[in-house]
Design a protein around this motif. Structure first.
Motif, PDB file in Angstrom:
ATOM      1  N   CYS A  48      63.569  11.156  29.226  1.00  0.00           N
ATOM      2  CA  CYS A  48      62.799  12.396  29.392  1.00  0.00           C
ATOM      3  C   CYS A  48      61.853  12.342  30.591  1.00  0.00           C
ATOM      4  CB  CYS A  48      62.038  12.733  28.117  1.00  0.00           C
ATOM      5  SG  CYS A  48      63.109  12.963  26.684  1.00  0.00           S
ATOM      6  N   GLY A  49      62.266  11.629  31.642  1.00  0.00           N
ATOM      7  CA  GLY A  49      61.430  11.543  32.832  1.00  0.00           C
ATOM      8  C   GLY A  49      60.149  10.772  32.603  1.00  0.00           C
ATOM      9  N   SER A  50      60.128   9.935  31.577  1.00  0.00           N
ATOM     10  CA  SER A  50      58.958   9.133  31.197  1.00  0.00           C
ATOM     11  C   SER A  50      57.754  10.001  30.836  1.00  0.00           C
ATOM     12  CB  SER A  50      58.590   8.138  32.309  1.00  0.00           C
ATOM     13  OG  SER A  50      59.641   7.218  32.509  1.00  0.00           O
ATOM     14  N   VAL A  51      58.028  11.195  30.329  1.00  0.00           N
ATOM     15  CA  VAL A  51      56.973  12.114  29.907  1.00  0.00           C
ATOM     16  C   VAL A  51      57.048  12.231  28.379  1.00  0.00           C
ATOM     17  CG1 VAL A  51      56.126  14.486  30.086  1.00  0.00           C
ATOM     18  CG2 VAL A  51      57.036  13.339  32.098  1.00  0.00           C
ATOM     19  N   THR A  52      55.896  12.211  27.736  1.00  0.00           N
ATOM     20  CA  THR A  52      55.856  12.259  26.273  1.00  0.00           C
ATOM     21  C   THR A  52      55.945  13.704  25.757  1.00  0.00           C
ATOM     22  OG1 THR A  52      53.459  12.474  26.083  1.00  0.00           O
ATOM     23  CG2 THR A  52      54.356  10.219  26.252  1.00  0.00           C
ATOM     24  N   VAL A  90      61.511  23.969  27.425  1.00  0.00           N
ATOM     25  CA  VAL A  90      61.309  23.132  28.601  1.00  0.00           C
ATOM     26  C   VAL A  90      62.487  22.175  28.654  1.00  0.00           C
ATOM     27  CG1 VAL A  90      59.854  21.349  29.645  1.00  0.00           C
ATOM     28  CG2 VAL A  90      58.790  23.215  28.358  1.00  0.00           C
ATOM     29  N   SER A  91      63.022  21.940  29.858  1.00  0.00           N
ATOM     30  CA  SER A  91      64.084  20.943  29.961  1.00  0.00           C
ATOM     31  C   SER A  91      63.861  20.048  31.172  1.00  0.00           C
ATOM     32  CB  SER A  91      65.458  21.602  30.040  1.00  0.00           C
ATOM     33  OG  SER A  91      65.607  22.332  31.233  1.00  0.00           O
ATOM     34  N   PHE A  92      64.296  18.810  31.027  1.00  0.00           N
ATOM     35  CA  PHE A  92      64.278  17.810  32.086  1.00  0.00           C
ATOM     36  C   PHE A  92      65.691  17.300  32.258  1.00  0.00           C
ATOM     37  CE2 PHE A  92      64.603  13.300  33.079  1.00  0.00           C
ATOM     38  CZ  PHE A  92      64.004  13.275  34.331  1.00  0.00           C
ATOM     39  N   GLN A 139      63.777  15.414  45.093  1.00  0.00           N
ATOM     40  CA  GLN A 139      64.832  14.559  45.646  1.00  0.00           C
ATOM     41  C   GLN A 139      64.405  13.102  45.709  1.00  0.00           C
ATOM     42  OE1 GLN A 139      67.659  16.139  47.653  1.00  0.00           O
ATOM     43  NE2 GLN A 139      68.601  14.153  47.398  1.00  0.00           N
ATOM     44  N   PHE A 140      65.323  12.209  45.369  1.00  0.00           N
ATOM     45  CA  PHE A 140      65.149  10.757  45.489  1.00  0.00           C
ATOM     46  C   PHE A 140      66.438  10.179  46.036  1.00  0.00           C
ATOM     47  CE2 PHE A 140      62.028  11.882  42.370  1.00  0.00           C
ATOM     48  CZ  PHE A 140      60.984  11.003  42.573  1.00  0.00           C
ATOM     49  N   GLY A 141      66.560  10.069  47.359  1.00  0.00           N
ATOM     50  CA  GLY A 141      67.809   9.578  47.943  1.00  0.00           C
ATOM     51  C   GLY A 141      68.947  10.496  47.552  1.00  0.00           C
ATOM     52  N   ASP A 142      69.976   9.928  46.937  1.00  0.00           N
ATOM     53  CA  ASP A 142      71.130  10.715  46.497  1.00  0.00           C
ATOM     54  C   ASP A 142      70.929  11.332  45.114  1.00  0.00           C
ATOM     55  OD1 ASP A 142      72.460  10.098  48.824  1.00  0.00           O
ATOM     56  OD2 ASP A 142      73.623   8.469  47.951  1.00  0.00           O
ATOM     57  N   ASP A 143      69.801  11.112  44.504  1.00  0.00           N
ATOM     58  CA  ASP A 143      69.523  11.602  43.157  1.00  0.00           C
ATOM     59  C   ASP A 143      68.435  12.674  43.203  1.00  0.00           C
ATOM     60  OD1 ASP A 143      71.159   9.443  42.525  1.00  0.00           O
ATOM     61  OD2 ASP A 143      69.518   8.207  41.766  1.00  0.00           O
ATOM     62  N   PHE A 144      68.299  13.406  42.111  1.00  0.00           N
ATOM     63  CA  PHE A 144      67.143  14.291  41.964  1.00  0.00           C
ATOM     64  C   PHE A 144      66.847  14.515  40.496  1.00  0.00           C
ATOM     65  CE2 PHE A 144      70.482  17.521  41.848  1.00  0.00           C
ATOM     66  CZ  PHE A 144      69.998  18.526  41.033  1.00  0.00           C
ATOM     67  N   VAL A 145      65.596  14.879  40.242  1.00  0.00           N
ATOM     68  CA  VAL A 145      65.169  15.248  38.892  1.00  0.00           C
ATOM     69  C   VAL A 145      64.850  16.733  38.907  1.00  0.00           C
ATOM     70  CG1 VAL A 145      64.361  12.951  38.235  1.00  0.00           C
ATOM     71  CG2 VAL A 145      62.761  14.561  39.305  1.00  0.00           C
ATOM     72  N   HIS A 146      64.970  17.350  37.729  1.00  0.00           N
ATOM     73  CA  HIS A 146      64.821  18.801  37.638  1.00  0.00           C
ATOM     74  C   HIS A 146      64.070  19.146  36.356  1.00  0.00           C
ATOM     75  CE1 HIS A 146      66.375  22.898  36.667  1.00  0.00           C
ATOM     76  NE2 HIS A 146      66.268  23.052  37.961  1.00  0.00           N
ATOM     77  N   TRP A 147      63.009  19.924  36.501  1.00  0.00           N
ATOM     78  CA  TRP A 147      62.265  20.451  35.363  1.00  0.00           C
ATOM     79  C   TRP A 147      62.457  21.957  35.314  1.00  0.00           C
ATOM     80  CZ3 TRP A 147      59.960  18.074  31.395  1.00  0.00           C
ATOM     81  CH2 TRP A 147      59.669  16.715  31.522  1.00  0.00           C
ATOM     82  N   SER A 148      62.701  22.497  34.133  1.00  0.00           N
ATOM     83  CA  SER A 148      62.851  23.940  33.956  1.00  0.00           C
ATOM     84  C   SER A 148      61.931  24.381  32.816  1.00  0.00           C
ATOM     85  CB  SER A 148      64.301  24.280  33.618  1.00  0.00           C
ATOM     86  OG  SER A 148      64.439  25.665  33.388  1.00  0.00           O
ATOM     87  N   ALA A 168      56.562  17.303  36.712  1.00  0.00           N
ATOM     88  CA  ALA A 168      57.242  16.599  37.810  1.00  0.00           C
ATOM     89  C   ALA A 168      56.333  15.531  38.415  1.00  0.00           C
ATOM     90  CB  ALA A 168      57.684  17.598  38.875  1.00  0.00           C
ATOM     91  N   GLU A 169      55.047  15.825  38.546  1.00  0.00           N
ATOM     92  CA  GLU A 169      54.100  14.828  39.058  1.00  0.00           C
ATOM     93  C   GLU A 169      54.073  13.588  38.172  1.00  0.00           C
ATOM     94  OE1 GLU A 169      50.506  17.126  39.205  1.00  0.00           O
ATOM     95  OE2 GLU A 169      50.976  17.966  41.190  1.00  0.00           O
TER      96      GLU A 169
END
Length: 177
Positions: A48-52, A90-92, A139-148, A168-169
């Motif tokens: 979960c993006g290391s978010v509680t 909310v989605s990650f 963006q992180f190199g060839d990867d990315f994270v997305h929050w909605s 995201a922060e």
């Protein structure tokens, strides 16, 4: 007759494969080619993006949250008061080896204009639709994270883009390199 059909299919395969080659065409040079930005794999983001759950509930501002989906590449929190697409959620998501530009273009194609952003020194985009929906990619190199963030049919209790940015922060701060 089946031998003729098989022969025709085998003859067509090289033509189909030739159409898939990179071969230096103008299309490939224009940046439309999929794939890698040669940036390499990004860091590990944790479940979960290391978010509680508490941090999500605080940023989102909707009580009665329950986690609908939780795994290593994505999570979704949905209001327990309602079910279905009309409820606040909310989605990650964590995309490995996938171009962020495709997500951005998809947002724009469905009427969510995207704006460039930077979080923790990383490029990304934010796209919103009214005061009820916001999505944010980093963006992180060839990867990315997305929050909605989507308030859907419910009255927004917080700015969805501020909530997405805060989440995201936290994800960027906690990424394991």
């Amino acid at each position: 007759m089946p031998k003729k059909l098989v022969g025709a299919l085998l003859a067509a395969v090289p033509l189909l494969l030739a159409g898939c080659g990179g071969g230096g065409s103008a299309e490939g040079a224009s940046g439309d080619a999929p794939a890698s930005t040669a940036g390499g794999a990004g860091p590990f983001f944790g479940e979960c993006g290391s978010v509680t759950d508490d941090e999500v509930a605080k940023a989102f501002g909707v009580p009665g949250f329950g986690t609908a989906v939780r795994n290593s590449v994505g999570c979704e929190w949905q209001s327990s008061a309602q079910d279905g697409q009309g409820s606040p959620h909310v989605s990650f998501s964590w995309y490995r080896g996938s171009p962020i530009g495709r997500e951005r273009v998809g947002s724009e194609l469905i009427g969510r204009p995207a704006t460039d952003i930077e979080i923790g020194g990383r490029p990304g985009f934010v796209a919103s639709f009214s005061s009820r929906l916001c999505e944010l990619g980093v963006q992180f190199g060839d990867d990315f994270v997305h929050w909605s963030i989507a308030y859907a049919d419910a009255a927004p209790t917080a700015d969805p883009c501020r909530a997405a940015q805060r989440l995201a922060e936290l994800t960027v701060e906690r990424a394991v390199k």
